[in-house]
Write a protein that holds these residues in place. Structure first.
Motif, PDB file in Angstrom:
ATOM      1  N   ASP A 194      -6.693  28.701   3.778  1.00  0.00           N
ATOM      2  CA  ASP A 194      -6.782  28.764   5.651  1.00  0.00           C
ATOM      3  C   ASP A 194      -5.201  30.339   5.757  1.00  0.00           C
ATOM      4  O   ASP A 194      -4.729  31.224   4.973  1.00  0.00           O
ATOM      5  CB  ASP A 194      -5.725  27.207   5.697  1.00  0.00           C
ATOM      6  CG  ASP A 194      -5.649  26.666   7.385  1.00  0.00           C
ATOM      7  OD1 ASP A 194      -5.308  27.901   8.210  1.00  0.00           O
ATOM      8  OD2 ASP A 194      -5.698  26.247   7.194  1.00  0.00           O
ATOM      9  N   ARG A 219      -0.061  24.974   4.798  1.00  0.00           N
ATOM     10  CA  ARG A 219      -1.572  25.022   5.810  1.00  0.00           C
ATOM     11  C   ARG A 219      -2.499  24.839   4.749  1.00  0.00           C
ATOM     12  O   ARG A 219      -3.500  23.699   4.908  1.00  0.00           O
ATOM     13  CB  ARG A 219      -1.847  25.626   6.540  1.00  0.00           C
ATOM     14  CG  ARG A 219      -0.870  25.640   7.811  1.00  0.00           C
ATOM     15  CD  ARG A 219      -0.785  26.904   9.114  1.00  0.00           C
ATOM     16  NE  ARG A 219      -0.620  26.048   9.785  1.00  0.00           N
ATOM     17  CZ  ARG A 219      -0.474  27.061  11.817  1.00  0.00           C
ATOM     18  NH1 ARG A 219      -1.650  28.815  10.914  1.00  0.00           N
ATOM     19  NH2 ARG A 219      -0.216  27.057  12.297  1.00  0.00           N
ATOM     20  N   ASP A 239      -6.479  20.563  17.358  1.00  0.00           N
ATOM     21  CA  ASP A 239      -4.600  21.078  17.308  1.00  0.00           C
ATOM     22  C   ASP A 239      -4.001  22.162  18.542  1.00  0.00           C
ATOM     23  O   ASP A 239      -5.590  23.136  18.406  1.00  0.00           O
ATOM     24  CB  ASP A 239      -4.631  21.383  15.586  1.00  0.00           C
ATOM     25  CG  ASP A 239      -3.547  21.731  15.317  1.00  0.00           C
ATOM     26  OD1 ASP A 239      -2.203  20.737  15.585  1.00  0.00           O
ATOM     27  OD2 ASP A 239      -3.207  23.200  14.954  1.00  0.00           O
ATOM     28  N   ARG A 241      -3.425  25.138  17.510  1.00  0.00           N
ATOM     29  CA  ARG A 241      -3.652  26.028  16.884  1.00  0.00           C
ATOM     30  C   ARG A 241      -5.221  27.043  17.976  1.00  0.00           C
ATOM     31  O   ARG A 241      -5.571  27.872  17.672  1.00  0.00           O
ATOM     32  CB  ARG A 241      -3.967  26.532  15.320  1.00  0.00           C
ATOM     33  CG  ARG A 241      -2.984  25.955  14.473  1.00  0.00           C
ATOM     34  CD  ARG A 241      -3.475  25.501  13.509  1.00  0.00           C
ATOM     35  NE  ARG A 241      -4.269  26.402  12.242  1.00  0.00           N
ATOM     36  CZ  ARG A 241      -4.363  27.107  11.057  1.00  0.00           C
ATOM     37  NH1 ARG A 241      -3.878  25.674  10.189  1.00  0.00           N
ATOM     38  NH2 ARG A 241      -4.740  27.529  10.731  1.00  0.00           N
ATOM     39  N   ARG A 359       2.127  15.560  19.465  1.00  0.00           N
ATOM     40  CA  ARG A 359       0.177  15.142  18.458  1.00  0.00           C
ATOM     41  C   ARG A 359       0.230  14.122  18.175  1.00  0.00           C
ATOM     42  O   ARG A 359      -0.476  13.428  17.560  1.00  0.00           O
ATOM     43  CB  ARG A 359       0.017  16.723  17.818  1.00  0.00           C
ATOM     44  CG  ARG A 359      -1.084  17.513  17.410  1.00  0.00           C
ATOM     45  CD  ARG A 359      -1.125  17.895  16.498  1.00  0.00           C
ATOM     46  NE  ARG A 359      -0.542  18.072  15.340  1.00  0.00           N
ATOM     47  CZ  ARG A 359      -0.929  18.465  14.086  1.00  0.00           C
ATOM     48  NH1 ARG A 359      -1.835  18.734  13.339  1.00  0.00           N
ATOM     49  NH2 ARG A 359      -0.408  17.442  12.963  1.00  0.00           N
ATOM     50  N   THR A 373      -9.078  21.319  13.256  1.00  0.00           N
ATOM     51  CA  THR A 373      -7.594  23.197  13.608  1.00  0.00           C
ATOM     52  C   THR A 373      -8.177  24.103  12.510  1.00  0.00           C
ATOM     53  O   THR A 373      -7.626  25.168  13.055  1.00  0.00           O
ATOM     54  CB  THR A 373      -6.307  22.311  11.476  1.00  0.00           C
ATOM     55  OG1 THR A 373      -7.419  22.321  10.780  1.00  0.00           O
ATOM     56  CG2 THR A 373      -5.499  21.181  11.669  1.00  0.00           C
ATOM     57  N   GLY A 393     -10.717  20.347   9.250  1.00  0.00           N
ATOM     58  CA  GLY A 393      -9.961  19.639   9.531  1.00  0.00           C
ATOM     59  C   GLY A 393      -9.429  17.815   8.669  1.00  0.00           C
ATOM     60  O   GLY A 393      -9.302  18.656   7.962  1.00  0.00           O
ATOM     61  N   SER A 437      -2.454  20.814  21.944  1.00  0.00           N
ATOM     62  CA  SER A 437      -3.053  20.098  21.471  1.00  0.00           C
ATOM     63  C   SER A 437      -4.068  19.060  22.680  1.00  0.00           C
ATOM     64  O   SER A 437      -3.677  18.781  23.753  1.00  0.00           O
ATOM     65  CB  SER A 437      -2.930  19.366  20.489  1.00  0.00           C
ATOM     66  OG  SER A 437      -1.976  19.654  18.931  1.00  0.00           O
TER      67      SER A 437
END
Length: 448
Positions: A194, A219, A239, A241, A359, A373, A393, A437
């Motif tokens: 990650d 992560r 997410d 991200r 979240r 993710t 994820g 999110s």
């Protein structure tokens, strides 16, 4: 001494007129970028590039042509103009190509209010190397990290200037400072990776290298032991991200170029409900210290704030002059362009209305499903909105994260998915696409 960018654009316009163009616009870009990569505590790669690129678009009647070069000599500029005019005369007619009306051109913009360029000095390569090394060391310091695949730091400074034969002349500069680290846990078949990466316009706004390295390591360790989730219909939580990818698909469908070609799943949705009625999607090209901000577009029109989605309803397309003319509408001052291509519509900064829950509260609310993710690959049918993407994820059971997952596919249809999104309140305010999110109920998962 090198000519200024505004001088270069004026030379291009003068050469175009001399070569026989009816109208023209010119773009000059002066760019500098530096990147430093480290590996295993040692410098692995260092690169610096700088130079000036120029581009010229000429209009001869209802025909146009574009040429570009990285040589800014007088001879090159003259030959560019002659070549462009010759190309335009052979190009097919296009009744929609045009320059903006002089009265519509941007005037009196305030660059200082946007803060698009950091006035501090360019960092020296040693400072960038220290950042990359510090981020690598911080990632390696996270328990469970077996190696760091890459750690890099970079800096860029670019100056743009646009001029048109009907009176517009304007430019602005941008800077960016970035650190990115990719970490690995496990070995061979159990290997997972990650990353963490941050970029800011002002160097003082950038998080510390150690913070970025720790985030990358943390992560990555959380992904250890990933396995496939079950197959079935489940809620999916995107997410923060990667949640902006959903909004990017919507923005692509509402792009005037797609509409004019008749190749958008949103063609019949103008004025229709496309998001939940509690949500707005706002474009604001004037946000301070944000990478997508700009005082005027690629055709010299003044940029303005607009609601692309208001109370869930799609209010309009994203348009430059040509696509607006094709569709019988007005430009939304959304033209973007490079030195080698004509203008095309694109959005600047957008923000989706945030929700009133975190979240973690959405994770609890979803019960059993998938927290995404990372996304891999993309199969989006632009005509129907059918959606399928590889994902990784965490599997959620009884409102709690149970285990990390990989090698699964999530699928649905964007028209249906977007109508039922539920936002969290965690959008990052420094991003050009400020999207929290997003929970989407009833998606199809293909795993075990």
């Amino acid at each position: 001494m090198r000519d200024t960018l505004d001088s270069l654009t004026q030379q291009l316009l003068d050469a175009a007129q001399k070569a026989g163009a009816d109208q023209a616009d010119a773009l000059a870009v002066d760019g500098t970028s530096v990147s430093i990569d480290v590996l295993n505590g040692q410098l692995e790669h260092a690169e610096r590039s700088e130079g000036v690129d120029i581009g010229l678009r000429v209009l001869v009647g209802q025909r146009q042509a574009c040429v570009s070069a990285s040589d800014v000599s007088a001879d090159t500029i003259a030959s560019m103009a002659e070549r462009a005019v010759a190309m335009a005369k052979e190009a097919p007619k296009d009744p929609h190509v045009m320059l903006a009306q002089p009265g519509a051109l941007a005037q009196n913009w305030d660059l200082s209010a946007l803060e698009l360029a950091d006035p501090t000095a360019e960092p020296d390569p040693a400072a960038l190397e220290r950042d990359a090394l510090e981020a690598e060391a911080a990632a390696l310091g996270v328990k469970g990290i077996s190696q760091v695949a890459s750690s890099s730091a970079g800096y860029g400074r670019h100056q743009f200037h646009l001029a048109t034969s009907n009176g517009f002349s304007g430019g602005y500069g941008r800077t960016n400072r970035a650190i990115t680290t990719v970490a690995i846990t496990g070995e061979d078949a159990t290997m997972e990776r990650d990353y963490a990466g941050e970029m800011r316009i002002f160097q003082s706004d950038l998080p510390s290298a150690a913070e970025i390295g720790v985030k990358a390591g943390t992560r990555t360790v959380e992904r250890a032991g990933s396995r496939k989730p079950p197959t079935g219909a489940y809620p999916v939580l995107y997410d923060e991200r990667i949640s902006s990818s959903l909004i990017s698909h919507l923005l692509a469908a509402a792009n005037g170029a797609m509409i004019a070609r008749g190749s958008s799943w949103a063609m019949d949705l103008l004025g229709e409900q496309i998001l939940p009625e509690t949500l707005d999607l706002v474009e604001d090209p004037h946000r301070k210290r944000i990478s997508g901000s700009r005082p005027f577009d690629g055709e010299g029109l003044a940029t303005t704030t607009r609601k692309i989605i208001e109370k869930g309803v799609l209010t309009g397309w994203t348009l430059d002059l040509a696509t607006a003319h094709k569709l019988g509408m007005e430009s939304t001052a959304s033209a973007s362009r490079g030195t080698s291509s004509p203008p095309s519509p694109s959005v600047s900064n957008v923000a989706l209305t945030q929700g009133n829950v975190t979240r973690d509260e959405l994770i609890s609310q979803m019960g059993t499903g998938l927290l995404v993710t990372g996304l891999i690959g993309s199969t989006i049918n632009p005509n129907t909105g059918d959606y399928s993407r590889g994902a990784s994820g965490f599997w959620v059971e009884n409102g709690q994260i149970a285990y990390p997952v990989n090698e699964c596919t999530i699928a649905g249809n964007l028209r249906d998915m977007l109508k039922r999104i539920i936002p969290a309140n965690d959008a990052e305010t420094h991003l050009s696409r400020m999207v929290p999110s997003l929970l989407v109920e009833g998606m199809t998962l293909a795993g075990d």
